[in-house]
Design an enzyme around this catalytic site. Structure first.
Site, short mmCIF file in Angstrom:
data_model
loop_
_atom_site.label_atom_id
_atom_site.label_comp_id
_atom_site.label_asym_id
_atom_site.label_seq_id
_atom_site.Cartn_x
_atom_site.Cartn_y
_atom_site.Cartn_z
CG ASP A 160 -45.45 -12.70 20.61
OD1 ASP A 160 -46.64 -13.37 20.15
OD2 ASP A 160 -45.39 -12.87 21.86
CG ASP A 194 -50.96 -13.10 21.30
OD1 ASP A 194 -51.11 -14.47 21.37
OD2 ASP A 194 -49.78 -12.56 21.25
#
EC number: 3.4.23.36
Length: 151
Positions: free
Chosen positions: A111, A126
């Site tokens: 991330d 995402d």
């Protein structure tokens, strides 16, 4: 075909961005892009989107495989003229595949998108999933309204 093209584009963009982050940042490093609003922050996420359910990789791997299998099935059921539904499923599938790749080969999800207005760090995959699910909900609501009008 649009589903496959969308899946491929989402997966490729996600992969390139993650490789760039991994190659240029150390875990935990954060670089302000727009100070106090948006940073690039490299974290390895053991959970779901936005850091939810940490350490539950054993749930997310089969879930992503099931989602991808469902999209493969849907590919043959959705009429060609329903291009927005195909695009929507491609976004969801590409995002699911991007994070599945990380879980299988890294053990955690890379991330890096860090908006300072909330405590979550997320990635392109995402975002594709969230946009895809949002579009899917809208399309389902519109279809439901259309069916109610014909009754």
């Amino acid at each position: 075909m649009l589903i496959w093209i969308t899946i491929g584009i989402v997966w490729a963009i996600d992969r390139v961005l993650k490789v760039l982050i991994q190659g240029n940042f150390v875990v935990g490093e954060s670089v302000p892009v727009i100070p106090d609003f948006f940073h690039l922050t490299y974290v390895l996420n053991p959970g779901a989107a936005f850091g939810l359910l940490p350490g539950r990789t054993w749930i997310f791997i089969p879930a992503a495989i099931i989602v991808c299998a469902g999209i493969i099935y849907a590919q043959f059921k959705i009429p060609r003229q329903e291009w927005l539904m195909r695009l929507t499923l491609g976004l969801i599938g590409g995002g699911a595949l991007g994070n599945l790749y990380d879980r299988l080969f890294i053990g955690k999800v890379v991330d890096y998108l860090d908006f300072q207005i909330w405590p979550f760090v997320f990635n392109f995959a995402d975002s594709a999933i969230v946009v895809g699910v949002g579009l899917l909900m809208i399309l389902m609501l519109l279809e439901d309204r259309k069916e109610r009008k014909t009754e």
